[in-house]
Enzyme design. Structure first.
Site, PDB file in Angstrom:
ATOM      1  N   HIS A 115       1.033  -0.941   0.035  1.00  0.00           N
ATOM      2  CA  HIS A 115       0.021   0.029   0.086  1.00  0.00           C
ATOM      3  C   HIS A 115       0.871   1.481   0.104  1.00  0.00           C
ATOM      4  CE1 HIS A 115       0.338   0.773   4.572  1.00  0.00           C
ATOM      5  NE2 HIS A 115       0.426  -0.354   4.454  1.00  0.00           N
ATOM      6  N   MET A 116       0.269   2.542   0.041  1.00  0.00           N
ATOM      7  CA  MET A 116       1.140   3.625  -0.021  1.00  0.00           C
ATOM      8  C   MET A 116       2.415   3.686   0.845  1.00  0.00           C
ATOM      9  SD  MET A 116      -0.466   7.646   0.091  1.00  0.00           S
ATOM     10  CE  MET A 116       0.376   8.937  -0.651  1.00  0.00           C
TER      11      MET A 116
END
Length: 87
Positions: free
Chosen positions: A15-16
């Protein structure tokens, strides 16, 4: 070119935050760093490319490094994945 397959163990996948940690760590290397996942190749120096790959926990990826410092880049990439990508 050097490459190695590895399994993502980070519970949240790429994810980010992990994508950012990974791309920032790969940027200083002169070598091209790519991640191959599900038959697609992604630029590992791009946060957006890594996030678009939708790499989940348990996914097997191949990290490919090609260039002057390819061995060092691959070593660092493997260390990051094994450490959980900062999560």
């Amino acid at each position: 070119m050097v490459s190695q397959k590895i399994t993502i163990t980070n519970e949240q996948g790429m994810h980010m935050r992990p994508a950012s940690v990974f791309s920032q760590a790969m940027t200083p290397f002169a070598a091209d760093v790519k991640i191959v996942f599900n038959g697609n190749t992604y630029d590992a120096k791009s946060v957006m490319m890594l996030m678009s790959a939708c790499i989940k926990c348990g996914a097997e990826i191949e990290i490919q490094c090609d260039g002057a410092d390819e061995a060092d880049a691959l070593k660092k990439a493997i260390e990051l994945v094994e450490s959980g990508l900062g999560d």
